[in-house]
Scaffold this motif. Structure first.
Motif, PDB file in Angstrom:
ATOM      1  N   LEU A 248       0.855  -1.184   0.000  1.00  0.00           N
ATOM      2  CA  LEU A 248       0.000   0.000   0.000  1.00  0.00           C
ATOM      3  C   LEU A 248       0.889   1.231   0.000  1.00  0.00           C
ATOM      4  CD1 LEU A 248      -2.559  -1.155   2.710  1.00  0.00           C
ATOM      5  CD2 LEU A 248      -2.892  -1.162   0.233  1.00  0.00           C
ATOM      6  N   THR A 249       0.934   1.927  -1.118  1.00  0.00           N
ATOM      7  CA  THR A 249       1.715   3.154  -1.205  1.00  0.00           C
ATOM      8  C   THR A 249       0.852   4.234  -1.849  1.00  0.00           C
ATOM      9  OG1 THR A 249       2.649   2.415  -3.323  1.00  0.00           O
ATOM     10  CG2 THR A 249       3.962   2.003  -1.346  1.00  0.00           C
ATOM     11  N   THR A 250       1.089   5.476  -1.446  1.00  0.00           N
ATOM     12  CA  THR A 250       0.246   6.568  -1.928  1.00  0.00           C
ATOM     13  C   THR A 250       0.959   7.484  -2.908  1.00  0.00           C
ATOM     14  OG1 THR A 250       0.852   7.878   0.021  1.00  0.00           O
ATOM     15  CG2 THR A 250      -1.157   6.553   0.167  1.00  0.00           C
ATOM     16  N   SER A 251       2.240   7.228  -3.163  1.00  0.00           N
ATOM     17  CA  SER A 251       2.980   8.059  -4.112  1.00  0.00           C
ATOM     18  C   SER A 251       4.071   7.229  -4.762  1.00  0.00           C
ATOM     19  CB  SER A 251       3.616   9.266  -3.408  1.00  0.00           C
ATOM     20  OG  SER A 251       4.672   8.850  -2.558  1.00  0.00           O
ATOM     21  N   ILE A 252       4.539   7.701  -5.901  1.00  0.00           N
ATOM     22  CA  ILE A 252       5.606   7.011  -6.624  1.00  0.00           C
ATOM     23  C   ILE A 252       6.887   7.035  -5.803  1.00  0.00           C
ATOM     24  CG2 ILE A 252       7.073   7.144  -8.683  1.00  0.00           C
ATOM     25  CD1 ILE A 252       4.523   8.111 -10.190  1.00  0.00           C
ATOM     26  N   GLU A 253       7.157   8.156  -5.127  1.00  0.00           N
ATOM     27  CA  GLU A 253       8.369   8.269  -4.307  1.00  0.00           C
ATOM     28  C   GLU A 253       8.339   7.258  -3.154  1.00  0.00           C
ATOM     29  OE1 GLU A 253       7.615  11.605  -6.750  1.00  0.00           O
ATOM     30  OE2 GLU A 253       6.342  10.833  -5.113  1.00  0.00           O
ATOM     31  N   GLN A 254       7.196   7.158  -2.496  1.00  0.00           N
ATOM     32  CA  GLN A 254       7.059   6.194  -1.411  1.00  0.00           C
ATOM     33  C   GLN A 254       7.195   4.769  -1.942  1.00  0.00           C
ATOM     34  OE1 GLN A 254       3.141   5.835   0.262  1.00  0.00           O
ATOM     35  NE2 GLN A 254       3.888   5.181   2.269  1.00  0.00           N
ATOM     36  N   SER A 255       6.595   4.527  -3.096  1.00  0.00           N
ATOM     37  CA  SER A 255       6.678   3.205  -3.706  1.00  0.00           C
ATOM     38  C   SER A 255       8.124   2.811  -3.990  1.00  0.00           C
ATOM     39  CB  SER A 255       5.859   3.183  -5.003  1.00  0.00           C
ATOM     40  OG  SER A 255       6.000   1.953  -5.659  1.00  0.00           O
ATOM     41  N   LYS A 256       8.903   3.736  -4.513  1.00  0.00           N
ATOM     42  CA  LYS A 256      10.303   3.450  -4.818  1.00  0.00           C
ATOM     43  C   LYS A 256      11.062   3.043  -3.564  1.00  0.00           C
ATOM     44  CE  LYS A 256      14.069   3.285  -7.284  1.00  0.00           C
ATOM     45  NZ  LYS A 256      14.264   2.173  -8.246  1.00  0.00           N
ATOM     46  N   ALA A 257      10.838   3.758  -2.477  1.00  0.00           N
ATOM     47  CA  ALA A 257      11.534   3.446  -1.231  1.00  0.00           C
ATOM     48  C   ALA A 257      11.137   2.061  -0.713  1.00  0.00           C
ATOM     49  CB  ALA A 257      11.231   4.517  -0.192  1.00  0.00           C
ATOM     50  N   VAL A 258       9.834   1.762  -0.769  1.00  0.00           N
ATOM     51  CA  VAL A 258       9.346   0.486  -0.245  1.00  0.00           C
ATOM     52  C   VAL A 258       9.830  -0.677  -1.107  1.00  0.00           C
ATOM     53  CG1 VAL A 258       7.281  -0.903   0.185  1.00  0.00           C
ATOM     54  CG2 VAL A 258       7.348   1.493   0.892  1.00  0.00           C
ATOM     55  N   LYS A 357     -11.518  14.553   7.798  1.00  0.00           N
ATOM     56  CA  LYS A 357     -12.078  15.089   6.547  1.00  0.00           C
ATOM     57  C   LYS A 357     -11.279  14.615   5.339  1.00  0.00           C
ATOM     58  CE  LYS A 357     -14.659  19.261   7.774  1.00  0.00           C
ATOM     59  NZ  LYS A 357     -14.724  20.748   7.617  1.00  0.00           N
ATOM     60  N   ASP A 358      -9.949  14.518   5.484  1.00  0.00           N
ATOM     61  CA  ASP A 358      -9.109  14.033   4.384  1.00  0.00           C
ATOM     62  C   ASP A 358      -9.474  12.596   4.027  1.00  0.00           C
ATOM     63  OD1 ASP A 358      -7.608  16.377   4.097  1.00  0.00           O
ATOM     64  OD2 ASP A 358      -6.228  15.783   5.687  1.00  0.00           O
ATOM     65  N   VAL A 359      -9.669  11.766   5.041  1.00  0.00           N
ATOM     66  CA  VAL A 359     -10.030  10.371   4.805  1.00  0.00           C
ATOM     67  C   VAL A 359     -11.337  10.294   4.022  1.00  0.00           C
ATOM     68  CG1 VAL A 359     -10.666   8.181   5.888  1.00  0.00           C
ATOM     69  CG2 VAL A 359      -8.810   9.548   6.859  1.00  0.00           C
ATOM     70  N   ILE A 360     -12.319  11.076   4.457  1.00  0.00           N
ATOM     71  CA  ILE A 360     -13.624  11.067   3.777  1.00  0.00           C
ATOM     72  C   ILE A 360     -13.487  11.562   2.337  1.00  0.00           C
ATOM     73  CG2 ILE A 360     -15.901  12.150   3.731  1.00  0.00           C
ATOM     74  CD1 ILE A 360     -15.787  12.188   6.803  1.00  0.00           C
ATOM     75  N   ARG A 361     -12.799  12.678   2.145  1.00  0.00           N
ATOM     76  CA  ARG A 361     -12.718  13.304   0.832  1.00  0.00           C
ATOM     77  C   ARG A 361     -11.913  12.464  -0.162  1.00  0.00           C
ATOM     78  NH1 ARG A 361     -10.868  17.717   2.445  1.00  0.00           N
ATOM     79  NH2 ARG A 361      -8.659  17.278   2.113  1.00  0.00           N
ATOM     80  N   GLU A 362     -10.832  11.853   0.301  1.00  0.00           N
ATOM     81  CA  GLU A 362      -9.909  11.215  -0.633  1.00  0.00           C
ATOM     82  C   GLU A 362      -9.973   9.700  -0.653  1.00  0.00           C
ATOM     83  OE1 GLU A 362      -6.080  12.816  -1.144  1.00  0.00           O
ATOM     84  OE2 GLU A 362      -6.510  14.650  -0.038  1.00  0.00           O
ATOM     85  N   ARG A 363     -10.749   9.085   0.250  1.00  0.00           N
ATOM     86  CA  ARG A 363     -10.735   7.627   0.303  1.00  0.00           C
ATOM     87  C   ARG A 363     -12.116   6.978   0.205  1.00  0.00           C
ATOM     88  NH1 ARG A 363      -6.360   8.095  -1.217  1.00  0.00           N
ATOM     89  NH2 ARG A 363      -4.407   7.438  -0.206  1.00  0.00           N
ATOM     90  N   CYS A 364     -13.206   7.774   0.099  1.00  0.00           N
ATOM     91  CA  CYS A 364     -14.521   7.152  -0.077  1.00  0.00           C
ATOM     92  C   CYS A 364     -14.542   6.286  -1.328  1.00  0.00           C
ATOM     93  CB  CYS A 364     -15.620   8.216  -0.142  1.00  0.00           C
ATOM     94  SG  CYS A 364     -16.227   8.715   1.473  1.00  0.00           S
ATOM     95  N   ILE A 365     -13.818   6.710  -2.332  1.00  0.00           N
ATOM     96  CA  ILE A 365     -13.511   5.860  -3.482  1.00  0.00           C
ATOM     97  C   ILE A 365     -12.009   5.644  -3.444  1.00  0.00           C
ATOM     98  CG2 ILE A 365     -13.391   5.750  -6.010  1.00  0.00           C
ATOM     99  CD1 ILE A 365     -16.009   7.282  -6.076  1.00  0.00           C
ATOM    100  N   GLY A 366     -11.596   4.399  -3.560  1.00  0.00           N
ATOM    101  CA  GLY A 366     -10.171   4.096  -3.498  1.00  0.00           C
ATOM    102  C   GLY A 366      -9.780   3.340  -2.259  1.00  0.00           C
ATOM    103  N   GLY A 367     -10.480   3.588  -1.147  1.00  0.00           N
ATOM    104  CA  GLY A 367     -10.211   2.838   0.068  1.00  0.00           C
ATOM    105  C   GLY A 367      -8.794   3.043   0.577  1.00  0.00           C
ATOM    106  N   LEU A 368      -8.023   1.983   0.575  1.00  0.00           N
ATOM    107  CA  LEU A 368      -6.663   2.023   1.095  1.00  0.00           C
ATOM    108  C   LEU A 368      -5.649   2.612   0.118  1.00  0.00           C
ATOM    109  CD1 LEU A 368      -6.590  -1.477   2.815  1.00  0.00           C
ATOM    110  CD2 LEU A 368      -6.332   0.711   3.979  1.00  0.00           C
ATOM    111  N   GLY A 369      -6.058   2.863  -1.129  1.00  0.00           N
ATOM    112  CA  GLY A 369      -5.105   3.327  -2.127  1.00  0.00           C
ATOM    113  C   GLY A 369      -5.572   4.552  -2.870  1.00  0.00           C
ATOM    114  N   PRO A 370      -4.691   5.141  -3.668  1.00  0.00           N
ATOM    115  CA  PRO A 370      -5.030   6.359  -4.413  1.00  0.00           C
ATOM    116  C   PRO A 370      -5.969   6.085  -5.581  1.00  0.00           C
ATOM    117  CG  PRO A 370      -2.812   5.642  -4.961  1.00  0.00           C
ATOM    118  CD  PRO A 370      -3.284   4.754  -3.850  1.00  0.00           C
ATOM    119  N   VAL A 371      -6.549   7.167  -6.092  1.00  0.00           N
ATOM    120  CA  VAL A 371      -7.453   7.111  -7.238  1.00  0.00           C
ATOM    121  C   VAL A 371      -6.808   7.855  -8.403  1.00  0.00           C
ATOM    122  CG1 VAL A 371      -9.741   7.702  -8.117  1.00  0.00           C
ATOM    123  CG2 VAL A 371      -9.458   7.042  -5.718  1.00  0.00           C
ATOM    124  N   LEU A 372      -6.847   7.259  -9.574  1.00  0.00           N
ATOM    125  CA  LEU A 372      -6.313   7.874 -10.789  1.00  0.00           C
ATOM    126  C   LEU A 372      -7.475   8.109 -11.749  1.00  0.00           C
ATOM    127  CD1 LEU A 372      -4.083   8.748 -12.750  1.00  0.00           C
ATOM    128  CD2 LEU A 372      -3.658   6.322 -13.234  1.00  0.00           C
TER     129      LEU A 372
END
Length: 482
Positions: A248-258, A357-372
């Motif tokens: 579970l990563t939310t950015s390309i930079e985080q993904s690279k590190a993991v 509020k961030d959780v509600i706004r950005e994760r109601c669709i997408g859940g544990l991951g980002p939305v593209l």
């Protein structure tokens, strides 16, 4: 230079609301048909049309009852409850397809290895070697209570149990039955040579399994091993066992590190850096153009359920969000839930810690991951960036509306990926392991710990040692009188 193929997995669960809360109410959603076998067989056919690698089926044994100290919100929105057993539909899906693989989730915390080994071998037989096992340790306290525990086992101890569990499974799958044990010889009357079947005599801290595997060796023997967990303990476990890992990563930079850290650990465990295929969670909303995709996204959001998403996040993090001010920054807690989810919310989001509020706004669709959100060009560009710069091999693609999200991806994005040399247009022959990992045989690589048990019991105690020749071996049953 050959471009890296992007692995495509559909991410689903045998429930109504998996990662998106509330969107089951959308007129085009068929999520409420999760009980209908045609829902699953149609999905499998659609995935094979798009040359997807896998249908990755998540699971939980428990309910999301942290939010408001009740399962009420989860039940109202059908947030991963009701939930069926993930094994049930796989044989039917395999019967209407030829290639797509099936990753099924089963928790080592709640299943005895002797029994689960048989269930997985059975599926591997019936699918002709198209099964992966997603090894999880379960995180819901409600699940622990309902199988008779006083509370959930601690996070790190669950992985200690899982380590021994895997050793038992490998002994059963790889060592118990030798190659050539099964004769199927009608002339001699020998189906299985008992001298080539061995009890494993496992006597460990957590498990005691004296006998031999109930199934004859399946096409892959050990199914492809998936693992979903990126905590330090989870990464160490994956470095030894996983052939596919879900992070579970939310950015390309985080993904690279993991991904770099995971591959370093895989190499340190004596395996090649490419022995593990790494997937990240992503929800794609797409259409013919960026503008049309954005309109679709806004339409889906109009059906989203804030309470439903907070119920899901309560289970994922162990935090009752009803006790927080909506604008209060979230704080890290030490508990036995999904630690990487907690870290993603409290270690900074675009330089700021998340609020409710961030959780509600950005994760109601997408859940544990980002939305593209975007048309074919935009989406394909970002997918390539995740792979080339983020170090992943592919995606677990969640849906906003099912099956529409998957069909949209197949219709709009797959052709663009094919043009760029990033998506397969036909399947390789062989088992799921041969297709996904690229092995030359159906079996695990020699550097995988399962291989250590291959042939380990040959020449040792067998079932034959406990048998004697029957006095009736040469007797013939007389034919019935005419």
């Amino acid at each position: 230079m050959t471009k890296k193929r992007i692995i495509l997995n559909a991410f689903d669960m045998t429930c109504v609301s998996h990662q998106a809360a509330g969107t089951w109410r959308h007129p085009e959603s068929q999520a409420s048909r999760y009980n209908d076998i045609e829902y699953w067989t149609n999905m499998a056919i659609e995935l094979e049309r798009g040359h997807f690698d896998t249908l990755f089926i998540a699971d939980v044994v428990g309910v999301y009852d942290v939010y408001r100290n009740s399962a009420g919100a989860a039940l109202k929105d059908a947030d991963q409850v009701p939930v069926n057993d993930p094994f049930g539909a796989i044989s039917a899906m395999a019967a209407v397809t030829n290639h797509v693989g099936f990753g099924v989730t089963a928790a080592v915390t709640f299943e005895q290895p002797y029994v689960l080994a048989r269930r997985l071998s059975t599926l591997d037989h019936l699918t002709k070697g198209r099964v992966a096992w997603n090894v999880v340790s379960s995180y819901l306290n409600s699940a622990a209570l309902n199988i008779g525990m006083e509370k959930q086992i601690g996070h790190d101890e669950r992985y200690d149990m899982a380590e021994e569990y895997m050793q038992v499974m490998y002994k059963l799958w790889e060592g118990s039955w030798e190659e050539g044990a099964v004769h199927r010889d009608k002339e001699s009357g020998v189906f299985t040579d008992p001298a080539k079947v061995h009890p494993i005599r496992h006597d460990g801290k957590y498990y005691k399994v004296p006998g031999f595997h109930l199934c004859e060796p399946s096409p892959q023997r050990t199914p492809v091993i998936f693992q979903a967990g990126a905590s330090p303990k989870g990464q160490a476990f994956a470095s030894r066992h996983a052939e596919g890992m879900f992070i579970l990563t939310t950015s390309i930079e985080q993904s690279k590190a993991v991904t770099t850290k995971i591959r370093d650990q895989v190499e340190a465990a004596g395996r090649s850096r490419d022995s593990v295929k790494i997937f990240t969670l992503l929800t794609v909303i797409t259409a013919a153009t960026d503008e049309a995709a954005e309109r679709k996204y806004q339409e889906y959001l109009s059906y989203a359920s804030p309470e439903g998403m907070l119920a899901l996040y309560g289970g994922w993090t162990g935090i009752d969000f009803s006790t927080y001010d909506p604008n209060q920054p979230l704080e890290a807690l030490e508990n036995d839930s999904l630690r990487t989810t907690l870290e993603s919310l409290t270690s900074g989001h675009d330089g700021k810690t998340w609020t409710v509020k961030d959780v509600i706004r950005e994760r109601c669709i997408g859940g544990l991951g980002p939305v593209l959100v975007g048309g074919p060009q935009k989406v394909a560009d970002v997918l390539e960036e995740w792979v080339d710069e983020g170090g992943i091999d592919g995606f677990n693609l969640a849906y906003a509306v099912t099956p529409g999200s998957t069909s949209d991806f197949i219709n709009y994005i797959v052709p663009e990926l094919v043009k760029r040399g990033r998506a397969q247009t036909e399947y390789k022959e062989g088992t799921f392991r041969e297709k996904l990992i690229g092995t030359e045989t159906p079996y695990t690589e020699d550097t995988h710990p399962a291989a250590e048990q291959r042939g380990a019991y040959a020449g040792k105690e067998s079932v034959q040692d406990k048998t004697t020749e029957s006095n009736f071996a040469e007797e013939k049953i007389p034919q019935a009188a005419q």
